[in-house]
Every structure is written in structure tokens, then in C-alpha cells.
Enzyme design. Structure first.
Site, PDB file in Angstrom:
ATOM      1  N   TYR A 117       6.687   6.591  -6.314  1.00  0.00           N
ATOM      2  CA  TYR A 117       6.272   5.758  -7.438  1.00  0.00           C
ATOM      3  C   TYR A 117       7.339   5.859  -8.526  1.00  0.00           C
ATOM      4  O   TYR A 117       7.616   6.959  -9.031  1.00  0.00           O
ATOM      5  CB  TYR A 117       4.934   6.229  -8.003  1.00  0.00           C
ATOM      6  CG  TYR A 117       3.726   5.810  -7.204  1.00  0.00           C
ATOM      7  CD1 TYR A 117       2.868   4.818  -7.665  1.00  0.00           C
ATOM      8  CD2 TYR A 117       3.430   6.416  -5.988  1.00  0.00           C
ATOM      9  CE1 TYR A 117       1.746   4.438  -6.948  1.00  0.00           C
ATOM     10  CE2 TYR A 117       2.318   6.048  -5.252  1.00  0.00           C
ATOM     11  CZ  TYR A 117       1.477   5.063  -5.741  1.00  0.00           C
ATOM     12  OH  TYR A 117       0.364   4.686  -5.011  1.00  0.00           O
TER      13      TYR A 117
ATOM     14  N   HIS B  55       5.311  -1.922  -2.149  1.00  0.00           N
ATOM     15  CA  HIS B  55       3.910  -2.013  -1.722  1.00  0.00           C
ATOM     16  C   HIS B  55       3.036  -2.649  -2.789  1.00  0.00           C
ATOM     17  O   HIS B  55       2.232  -3.523  -2.507  1.00  0.00           O
ATOM     18  CB  HIS B  55       3.378  -0.618  -1.377  1.00  0.00           C
ATOM     19  CG  HIS B  55       1.926  -0.615  -1.065  1.00  0.00           C
ATOM     20  ND1 HIS B  55       0.974  -0.197  -1.978  1.00  0.00           N
ATOM     21  CD2 HIS B  55       1.235  -0.995   0.029  1.00  0.00           C
ATOM     22  CE1 HIS B  55      -0.221  -0.322  -1.441  1.00  0.00           C
ATOM     23  NE2 HIS B  55      -0.092  -0.792  -0.236  1.00  0.00           N
ATOM     24  N   HIS B  56       3.154  -2.200  -4.028  1.00  0.00           N
ATOM     25  CA  HIS B  56       2.427  -2.860  -5.107  1.00  0.00           C
ATOM     26  C   HIS B  56       3.113  -2.603  -6.441  1.00  0.00           C
ATOM     27  O   HIS B  56       3.925  -1.679  -6.579  1.00  0.00           O
ATOM     28  CB  HIS B  56       0.943  -2.444  -5.148  1.00  0.00           C
ATOM     29  CG  HIS B  56       0.685  -1.046  -5.603  1.00  0.00           C
ATOM     30  ND1 HIS B  56       0.332  -0.038  -4.738  1.00  0.00           N
ATOM     31  CD2 HIS B  56       0.715  -0.480  -6.836  1.00  0.00           C
ATOM     32  CE1 HIS B  56       0.157   1.090  -5.412  1.00  0.00           C
ATOM     33  NE2 HIS B  56       0.383   0.853  -6.675  1.00  0.00           N
TER      34      HIS B  56
ATOM     35  N   HIS C  25       5.316   0.944  -6.568  1.00  0.00           N
ATOM     36  CA  HIS C  25       5.040   1.856  -5.458  1.00  0.00           C
ATOM     37  C   HIS C  25       5.939   1.445  -4.295  1.00  0.00           C
ATOM     38  O   HIS C  25       5.786   0.366  -3.723  1.00  0.00           O
ATOM     39  CB  HIS C  25       3.567   1.766  -5.064  1.00  0.00           C
ATOM     40  CG  HIS C  25       3.227   2.595  -3.857  1.00  0.00           C
ATOM     41  ND1 HIS C  25       2.039   2.466  -3.183  1.00  0.00           N
ATOM     42  CD2 HIS C  25       3.912   3.582  -3.205  1.00  0.00           C
ATOM     43  CE1 HIS C  25       2.015   3.308  -2.172  1.00  0.00           C
ATOM     44  NE2 HIS C  25       3.144   3.994  -2.162  1.00  0.00           N
TER      45      HIS C  25
ATOM     46  N   HIS D 191      -8.393  -2.803  -3.986  1.00  0.00           N
ATOM     47  CA  HIS D 191      -7.257  -1.994  -3.524  1.00  0.00           C
ATOM     48  C   HIS D 191      -7.703  -0.702  -2.859  1.00  0.00           C
ATOM     49  O   HIS D 191      -8.405   0.128  -3.452  1.00  0.00           O
ATOM     50  CB  HIS D 191      -6.349  -1.666  -4.709  1.00  0.00           C
ATOM     51  CG  HIS D 191      -5.117  -0.898  -4.317  1.00  0.00           C
ATOM     52  ND1 HIS D 191      -4.113  -1.444  -3.545  1.00  0.00           N
ATOM     53  CD2 HIS D 191      -4.736   0.368  -4.586  1.00  0.00           C
ATOM     54  CE1 HIS D 191      -3.160  -0.544  -3.363  1.00  0.00           C
ATOM     55  NE2 HIS D 191      -3.517   0.567  -3.982  1.00  0.00           N
TER      56      HIS D 191
ATOM     57  N   HIS E 243      -5.903   1.953   0.633  1.00  0.00           N
ATOM     58  CA  HIS E 243      -4.679   2.146   1.414  1.00  0.00           C
ATOM     59  C   HIS E 243      -4.968   1.908   2.904  1.00  0.00           C
ATOM     60  O   HIS E 243      -5.828   1.108   3.261  1.00  0.00           O
ATOM     61  CB  HIS E 243      -4.089   3.520   1.130  1.00  0.00           C
ATOM     62  CG  HIS E 243      -3.413   3.604  -0.213  1.00  0.00           C
ATOM     63  ND1 HIS E 243      -2.899   4.772  -0.730  1.00  0.00           N
ATOM     64  CD2 HIS E 243      -3.174   2.658  -1.152  1.00  0.00           C
ATOM     65  CE1 HIS E 243      -2.369   4.550  -1.916  1.00  0.00           C
ATOM     66  NE2 HIS E 243      -2.525   3.264  -2.190  1.00  0.00           N
TER      67      HIS E 243
ATOM     68  N   MET F 173      -7.342   5.362  -1.903  1.00  0.00           N
ATOM     69  CA  MET F 173      -7.853   4.913  -3.193  1.00  0.00           C
ATOM     70  C   MET F 173      -9.054   4.009  -2.955  1.00  0.00           C
ATOM     71  O   MET F 173      -9.266   3.509  -1.841  1.00  0.00           O
ATOM     72  CB  MET F 173      -6.784   4.142  -3.976  1.00  0.00           C
ATOM     73  CG  MET F 173      -5.581   4.944  -4.404  1.00  0.00           C
ATOM     74  SD  MET F 173      -4.450   3.934  -5.405  1.00  0.00           S
ATOM     75  CE  MET F 173      -3.194   5.157  -5.805  1.00  0.00           C
TER      76      MET F 173
END
Length: 569
Positions: A202, A232-233, A297, A377, A379, A452
């Protein structure tokens, strides 16, 4: 005095009508179907209930027709025709077999809600099921569909001549694209950042947004992704006033952890997001001096080295202010250590709750939330995400649902209509995980292989609110599992034989114990208390709409419908 009361009531009624005319939360989407802007369609939908609502406004005193076509023409089209003639209103559900008068459907599966004619305009509001109710109705899918319209100058339903047209729209995945005056854009991105050769990383960059002399509204956000295989985000947070210097470093290693008010979010597979016409993200003016934190991320499973990235977000803004300031509320299960998902689980449930009754504890002037979009959201183990809506101790709705969650396709989605979350309501985020292919515990955390359970809710009017989430009382969890401290609990978790029975017992224990429910404002002031989780149930969709409940059908059609039902007994 009586006249004053009457006048006040009239003014109140007019103000309510004006407000409704400006903003109908059940019909948030709008498009003109023709180049001359004589035919306007408004719509909204409820995917959970399985219904879609339309309002068609046409500049005519004659008949109007609207429908769906496989190829854009009459053949195979599913249509409705309505209007107000000398004998009153008429409204019928039909299908077209060719370039001729559409045939009356045996089942009338569209429900007329209202039909008015004034000032040279006909307004027809009606509802139907999203799925097809019979062979003569076309199902409404989440792909673009060809909409057709036609109208006449009188109520004699004859050939429409050139008063017809076709427009392709994605009704269920609609994303408006407004040509906003006085607009421009700016980017917030990483700059030549070398991605570490780590499986998960991150990276955070704290910076100021461009300076504006007056308040602006951001109305569209687009991803600027340079390496789709790594990013990823993205999250953009607004920092509290205590953050006064730029910074770039690994996330959650310093002051960046104080910047937690989400203002924008993007997930892998998602595209651009545009706000509804009534709302925009504020920037400039009284929020002009704030710093922002861009969090990226990077998921780098191959641990590639030397990759350079410039990804981020593009923000379109305008000085033409919208009716409301919009904001994002992060809710769900707090991302913190001490929460584990067992291995070998086919369907393991976790929960995070927001109790809006706590919002007044951190805000002086709280108010209801008008929620219009959401991003869910989890994973890699995530399979489903549901957000339950509770009021007065009872579940009243599912705010948003994804029954087939895809880690590779995460996007901000419109709810279909604006949903009101009142103060004192509870929101329960439920995530379903599958860990059948895992041999060890999966912990809550930031890594892609951690888990998450979050829901980012887009709402208006904006409040100085950062998050509203919950986390299990770990001492209660340890006690319920026979542990005396954290070490003995960890020993139980790591040595337990996980099978269907023990997995279910652990899940039930997690759900039954007290939860710490926390609300945080923009300045990181928090209020926390203990509460318990309500039971979430799946709300079945409404049955297909029958024409027999359409109150505005002609008397003859109604009698025919009742006669057919009587004959079927």
C-alpha cells in the site's frame, strides 16, 4: 388567522411539490429519447424487489407509445400504449408482430400509476417487473437495450409517421454523462513510483488538491490506471486540518493514518463514475485548504521488480453547483487485527454494523442520509456481500446486494433509486467467504490474501462523517471460546480441527457476542459503544405485476380480466 393558516398550508404544499419536481428519489435517471427533446424518459429501479419504474413525458395531447425492441424496430417489440381520450385514460400492454398495430398481450404485466395531460404534454408513469412475466414481455437485463417510442397528435392510434425513434440505453447499469458547463478536470496520481517487489503493498501520497477561489462540485471521477495488472484499488481520503505537510511513504506507517475520510474510491475492473444531477463532491471554498491522501493498493503476486507506476484518479469539476454536496461513508467490519476466518469453510459469514443513532454523538447537526450509490469490497475469499437496512428493530430493506461478488470486477454501482437512511437506523454489512482451498486461518487485514468486509456508501447531503463500523468484543470472544487471554485464544484458533461443526460454532459465537460499534467524524473524533447484531434475512422479490391491479385500466378491460380469473377457478 384562518386565512393565514390556509395560506401557509398552500405554500407548504407548493414547496413540497416544487421539491418533488426538482428531485424524485424514485426516478433518479433521465434521458431524452429524441434529438428534439420532445420525449423524455425518467426511471428508477429496485433490483432486490425486481421492479422498475418509468415516467414518460411526451410533447403531445395524443397517444404515446414506449417499449423495448430486440433490434430497434417494431418486430418482436414489447410496448405499452396510453393516453387520455374523450372517454378517459387508456393504457395497454402489447407486443408487435411486425410493422402493424401491436397486439394486446393476454397478460397485462405493466402497472399504470398515473396518466396526466396538460399544457400540451402527456405524462405516463408506470411500473413493471425487471424479469419477463410472460412470453410477450422482454426481460430487462444489465446490458444496453434498444428503447423505442412513438406518439400521435390525436388519440386515434394510427400510423405515427416520423414521430418515432430508437435509443440504446443501459437501464440497470446506467451511468449518466452530463455535458456540464464551465467544467474542467485535474488529476491526483502517483508520479514515477517504483512498485516494490512485494506480493502486497500500500503506497500513500499526501498532497493538496488544486486551489480554487470558490467552491466547485466534482461531478465525474475516472480512473487513470497505468498498470492494470498491479493496481488493485485506489482510495482518496480528505485529511483533517492537523495534516499540513505533503508526504509520500508506505501507508499506515505515520501521519497518513489520520487521513481517513473517504471522498473517492475505485476498484479493479471498475470504470468511470458520475454523480446524479442533484449532487456533487465539494472542493474549494471552505474545503480548499485541506490535504488529501491518495492510497494505491498494489497487488504484485509475481513480485515483479522495477515496475514504475503513475496511476490515480481524474476529477471533473464545475462552478455550476449542484443542489447537494455529496459524501462517502465507509461502513462494515473494521479492518483490525484479531479477526479470523477458518479454513475449509464453504460459506462463512462475517458482519459489520453501523448504528446511525451514534452519529449525533460526534456531530452537532446530523441528518438523514440519502444513499444513491455504493461500492462493496472484500478480497479473494469473498463470495457475496449484502447490506441490510433496519429500522425500529425490524429489517425494512436490503440497501444493496451482490450475490456473485467478483474480486476482479469491483465498481461503484447505482442503487437504482435513492434510499433514505434515517438517524437511528442500523446498517448491517454481511460478507460470505469460501476458504475450502485454504489450510490456514485467514485474518482480517490489508493484504490481498487477508480479508475485508466493507461497503462504501455514496450519499447526500454531506456530513463531516468519516466512518461507521463495528468489531467483535475480543475479550467476550475469548471468554466464549474458553480462553483466558489472547495467547490462549490464539492457541485454540491455531490448533482447532476445523470442520463443518466447529466452523458453524465459531460463526455463531462471533455473531452472538457484543460488538464495539464506532462512529468517527472528519476530525477523527470517535464515539463507541457495545451492541449486538440483528438477524439478516433475504427479501424475496415481488411477484410479476398483473394488469388486474392497474386501477386506471378501462372498465371493459378490468371486467375482462376479472372474468378470466373467475373462469380459472
Amino acid at each position: 388567522r384562518g386565512n393565514m393558516v390556509t395560506l401557509s398550508l398552500v405554500l407548504l404544499l407548493l414547496s413540497v411539490q416544487w421539491s418533488w419536481a426538482q428531485e424524485n428519489p424514485l426516478l433518479p435517471f433521465s434521458e431524452h429519447l429524441d434529438p428534439e427533446h420532445k420525449v423524455r424518459l425518467k426511471w428508477g429501479f429496485d433490483e432486490i424487489q425486481g421492479t422498475i419504474l418509468f415516467e414518460l413525458t411526451v410533447n403531445t395531447n395524443g397517444w404515446v407509445g414506449f417499449g423495448f425492441s430486440p433490434k430497434g424496430g417494431m418486430t418482436g417489440a414489447d410496448v405499452v400504449i396510453g393516453g387520455i381520450g374523450p372517454d378517459g385514460s387508456y393504457f395497454t400492454d402489447r407486443h408487435a408482430e411486425g410493422n402493424s398495430m401491436p397486439v394486446l398481450d393476454q397478460q397485462q404485466n405493466y402497472k399504470l400509476l398515473s396518466l396526466t395531460e396538460s399544457d400540451g404534454k402527456t405524462v405516463m408513469k408506470f411500473q413493471r417487473s425487471i424479469d419477463s412475466c410472460d412470453k410477450d414481455d422482454l426481460p430487462i437485463t444489465d446490458l444496453p437495450m434498444k428503447l423505442i417510442y412513438a406518439y400521435g397528435q390525436t388519440d386515434d392510434i394510427t400510423y405515427h409517421s416520423n414521430r418515432r425513434g430508437t435509443k440504446e440505453l443501459n437501464l440497470l447499469k446506467y451511468m449518466p454523462h452530463v455535458n456540464t458547463p464551465n467544467s474542467s478536470f485535474f488529476d491526483i496520481t502517483m508520479v514515477n513510483f517504483t512498485v516494490p517487489a512485494k506480493q502486497t503493498y500500500y503506497h500513500c501520497k499526501i498532497m493538496k488538491a488544486p486551489t480554487f477561489g470558490s467552491k466547485q462540485h466534482i461531478y465525474r471521477i475516472e480512473p487513470v490506471i497505468e498498470n492494470f495488472d498491479l493496481v488493485h484499488h485506489l482510495l482518496l481520503y480528505r485529511c483533517p486540518p492537523t495534516v499540513t505537510e505533503p508526504l509520500e511513504a508506505e501507508c499506515y506507517t505515520g501521519v497518513d493514518g489520520t487521513c481517513m475520510e473517504v471522498v473517492a474510491v475505485w476498484g479493479v475492473g471498475g470504470g468511470a463514475f458520475e454523480f446524479p444531477e442533484v449532487a456533487g463532491l465539494p472542493i474549494g471554498g471552505n474545503v480548499g485548504d485541506f490535504f488529501y491522501r491518495l492510497e494505491v493498493h498494489y497487488s504484485n503476486p509475481n513480485k515483479s521488480a522495477g515496475r514504475v507506476d503513475n496511476s490515480g484518479l481524474r476529477f471533473y469539476y464545475t462552478s455550476e453547483l449542484r443542489q447537494h454536496d455529496a459524501a462517502v461513508l465507509m461502513t462494515g467490519l473494521a479492518v483490525a487485527p484479531g479477526y479470523a476466518i477458518p479454513p475449509k469453510a464453504k460459506s462463512f459469514l462475517t458482519y459489520g454494523m453501523c448504528d446511525t443513532a451514534d452519529i449525533p454523538k460526534v456531530l452537532e447537526m446530523p441528518h438523514d442520509l440519502q444513499v444513491f450509490s455504493a461500492m462493496l469490497h472484500t478480497h479473494l475469499a469473498g463470495q457475496k456481500v449484502r447490506v441490510g437496512h433496519f429500522r425500529g428493530g425490524e429489517q425494512i430493506d436490503l440497501l444493496v446486494v451482490d450475490e456473485n461478488y467478483d474480486f476482479e470486477y469491483q465498481e461503484v454501482t447505482n442503487l437504482g433509486k435513492t434510499k433514505t437512511v434515517k438517524l437511528d437506523d442500523k446498517l448491517l454489512v454481511e460478507c460470505t467467504y469460501n476458504t475450502e482451498n485454504r489450510d490456514t486461518l485467514t485474518w482480517g487485514g490489508f493484504s490481498t490474501t487477508d480479508e475485508m468486509c466493507l461497503a462504501f456508501l455514496f450519499y447526500y447531503p454531506a456530513m463531516n462523517l468519516s466512518g461507521c463500523s463495528s468489531f467483535p468484543d475480543l475479550k467476550a470472544l475469548q471468554s466464549a471460546m474458553g480462553a483466558t487471554d489472547i495467547d490462549s485464544w490464539l492457541n485454540i484458533m491455531f490448533t482447532k480441527t476445523w470442520n463443518d461443526t466447529t466452523i458453524n460454532e465459531y460463526q455463531q459465537t462471533l455473531k452472538s457476542i457484543d460488538q464495539f460499534i464506532t462512529v468517527v467524524d472528519s476530525l477523527n473524533n470517535a464515539a463507541s459503544y457495545k451492541g449486538t447484531l440483528p438477524d439478516l434475512k433475504v427479501i424475496p422479490p415481488e411477484p410479476c405485476i398483473s394488469g388486474c391491479v392497474t386501477k386506471s385500466l378501462a372498465v371493459l378491460s378490468l371486467l375482462t380480466c376479472l372474468a378470466m380469473q373467475w373462469a380459472s377457478f
